[in-house]
Motif scaffolding. Structure first.
Motif, short mmCIF file in Angstrom:
data_model
loop_
_atom_site.label_atom_id
_atom_site.label_comp_id
_atom_site.label_asym_id
_atom_site.label_seq_id
_atom_site.Cartn_x
_atom_site.Cartn_y
_atom_site.Cartn_z
N ILE A 162 -4.97 -2.36 -5.13
CA ILE A 162 -4.31 -2.80 -4.06
C ILE A 162 -4.84 -2.77 -2.63
CG2 ILE A 162 -2.04 -1.82 -3.03
CD1 ILE A 162 -1.63 -3.07 -5.62
N LEU A 180 4.08 4.37 -9.71
CA LEU A 180 3.14 5.32 -10.58
C LEU A 180 3.50 6.58 -10.70
CD1 LEU A 180 -0.16 3.82 -8.61
CD2 LEU A 180 0.94 3.22 -10.90
N GLY A 232 1.80 -4.37 -8.71
CA GLY A 232 1.25 -2.98 -9.21
C GLY A 232 1.71 -2.70 -10.87
N VAL A 287 3.43 1.27 -3.64
CA VAL A 287 2.81 1.09 -4.99
C VAL A 287 3.03 2.74 -5.83
CG1 VAL A 287 0.53 1.53 -4.47
CG2 VAL A 287 1.19 0.19 -6.48
N TRP A 293 -4.03 4.48 -13.12
CA TRP A 293 -2.98 4.44 -11.90
C TRP A 293 -4.32 4.76 -10.90
CZ3 TRP A 293 -3.90 9.03 -8.95
CH2 TRP A 293 -4.43 10.04 -9.47
N TYR A 304 -1.46 -2.18 -13.15
CA TYR A 304 -1.20 -1.11 -14.02
C TYR A 304 -1.36 -1.31 -15.57
CZ TYR A 304 0.11 3.38 -16.10
OH TYR A 304 0.09 4.77 -16.60
N THR A 346 -5.43 4.04 1.13
CA THR A 346 -5.12 3.60 -0.13
C THR A 346 -6.18 3.59 -1.07
OG1 THR A 346 -3.28 2.32 0.90
CG2 THR A 346 -4.05 1.70 -1.37
N ASP A 393 0.70 -1.24 0.02
CA ASP A 393 0.01 -0.09 0.00
C ASP A 393 0.86 1.24 -0.08
OD1 ASP A 393 -1.85 -1.91 0.40
OD2 ASP A 393 -3.03 -0.62 1.87
N ALA A 418 4.74 -4.41 -4.50
CA ALA A 418 4.34 -3.40 -4.91
C ALA A 418 4.82 -3.07 -6.42
CB ALA A 418 4.59 -2.42 -4.09
N THR A 450 -5.60 1.37 -10.07
CA THR A 450 -4.31 0.59 -9.41
C THR A 450 -4.62 0.76 -7.99
OG1 THR A 450 -3.03 0.56 -11.19
CG2 THR A 450 -1.91 0.13 -9.10
N PHE A 451 -4.80 1.80 -7.49
CA PHE A 451 -4.85 2.07 -5.95
C PHE A 451 -5.98 1.33 -5.35
CE2 PHE A 451 -2.37 6.19 -6.50
CZ PHE A 451 -1.26 5.60 -5.69
#
Length: 466
Positions: free
Chosen positions: A213, A60, A183, A56, A206, A187, A118, A53, A179, A209-210
């Motif tokens: 995660i 990005l 990630g 990552v 992006w 992504y 996150t 968390d 990550a 992606t959060f």
């Protein structure tokens, strides 16, 4: 040294936190090694998820900069300072809660906070929202290290602590690597699919992606609830009289009385952390800018290296420190940390400057393998010399310094050199070659200054009648 500083008083525990002595006045037995190591494994999994968390964001950087128009310095503030800010303010109060109450539930509360933040990061449309989300991640993760260190300390006898704590600490590097791996793959898939439009708006890859995660914390929450138990708090040679509660001033007095030990160690290990965090924050962008890699390629190449070499250094250092301590090398945690940094320093200066991404990655692996030894062997120093009821709070003080100096200064120093000194994003290689070796050298000087006073403090702890 005053009597209060030599024998700090104990914090009383709530009903949920077992006393150091059972009802019969006897010291409670330690849990079995099997149970102790199972708890280390679960807490290490929590550390892995927390680092995913936390880290990552580093993968990005480039799409976030493009979408939000941020500079390297602004990105570095998000990477470090925003995370460390409320961590610095709340880590000690949260550790105070951990010293008085059930540490398992302290960790679970933190897990809910950091995973929710996150998820919140995915809604960011500018610097401010990301800054707030990163602060909330810092609040949540501020619970894990102090409470986890304190809990693990009550599962093992002291000679075995370096190994157990190094596993817990080293697991974070697995999270840092994952990550990048998770990630990067996530992504890349989301980038191929393009922006997603919902009733709440349009979200870029992006941002999605959060969201993905953050969902990793759900099964972890269930695992901790079902399988982690609060251990009985163990007495020690530095344990104060029962029924007396140390105030913050008494804790400060304890640290001040041993300032020649704690202050150089706090800042010395924080310098080592600054070097690693600075490299970790900007290594993905270094490979993207200097070697033309994509996020997926960074994840596939750098991720496994971080997962292998980071834990290797931390865990191997912890186990080696344990063996040396059992053989009577009393300052093993410090000497081992210094030796590893001496080896890592020339690799840190070389990896950003060589031709070819493969060679740079190989040299970076050496930086991670040797440079992370103090995260296992060195950090185990603090529980060895700190009273039980003060451990979480003293560790929180160290984490306060380490996060402000490490997480903040490490990434910001690299970004400042890139933006202000070289004024060229492509010069990130030069910034990395200067920043990490410089702070490593500063840390070596500070740790060396603590060696003599540390030996004297160990003698006092091992012979309390003197």
């Amino acid at each position: 040294m005053s009597d209060a500083a030599a024998r700090p008083s104990a914090l009383p525990t709530s009903a949920s936190a077992p006393d150091a002595l059972d009802q019969g006045g006897k010291t409670p037995p330690l849990p079995s090694l099997q149970r102790a190591w199972s708890v280390v494994a679960i807490l290490s999994l929590a550390a892995i998820v927390s680092y995913i968390d936390r880290q990552v964001l580093n993968l990005l950087v480039e799409p976030i900069k493009a979408d939000l128009g941020l500079s390297d310095v602004e990105i570095s503030v998000l990477q470090g300072f925003s995370f460390a800010l409320l961590y610095a303010v709340l880590a000690i109060p949260l550790a105070w809660v951990a010293d008085r109450s059930n540490r398992k539930w302290v960790i679970l509360g933190g897990l809910v906070c950091w995973s929710g933040a996150t998820f919140m990061s995915g809604f960011a449309s500018g610097f401010a929202i990301l800054f707030v989300a990163r602060m909330l991640i810092g609040i949540g993760e501020a619970t894990l290290s102090p409470a986890g260190f304190s809990m693990i300390t009550d599962y093992f006898r002291k000679a075995r602590l370096p190994a157990a704590l190094s596993v817990f600490t080293g697991s974070g590097f697995i999270g840092s690597g994952l990550a990048l791996v998770i990630g990067g793959a996530l992504y890349a898939a989301l980038e191929a699919a393009g922006p997603v439009t919902t009733a709440l708006g349009t979200f870029q890859p992006w941002q999605m992606t959060f969201f993905g995660i953050a969902m990793l914390s759900v099964p972890l929450f269930v695992l901790i609830v079902l399988f982690v138990r609060e251990p009985a708090r163990q007495p020690d040679a530095l344990a104060p009289a029962a029924g007396e509660e140390p105030s913050p001033f008494e804790i400060l007095g304890f640290l001040t009385a041993h300032a020649r030990v704690y202050f150089p160690l706090f800042f010395g290990f924080s310098c080592f952390a600054a070097a690693q965090f600075g490299v970790g924050a900007w290594a993905p962008s270094f490979f993207i800018r200097s070697h033309g890699w994509t996020q997926l390629e960074v994840g596939q190449a750098l991720g496994p290296v971080v997962m292998a070499t980071g834990p290797l250094g931390v865990i191997a250092g912890g186990f080696l420190a344990e063996r040396l301590l059992l053989r009577g090398v009393r300052d093993a945690t410090l000497k081992l940390s210094m030796a590893a940094i001496v080896v890592a320093l020339p690799f840190a200066a070389a990896f950003p400057l060589v031709e070819g991404g493969g060679l740079a990655l190989a040299l970076l692996a050496a930086v991670l393998a040797f440079g992370t030894v103090p995260f296992g062997a060195g950090v185990a120093t603090f529980p060895l010399i700190t009273p039980n009821r003060m451990r979480a709070q003293v560790i929180a003080v160290y984490l306060l310094v380490a996060n402000l100096l490490g997480y903040s200064a490490g990434p910001i120093l690299v970004a400042w050199l890139t933006d202000a000194v070289f004024a060229d994003p492509a010069a990130i290689n030069l910034s990395l070659a200067i920043a990490a070796p410089a702070v490593m050298a500063a840390g070596l000087v500070l740790i060396a200054a603590a060696l003599g006073p540390y030996r004297l403090m160990l003698e006092a702890a091992e012979n309390p009648e003197n």
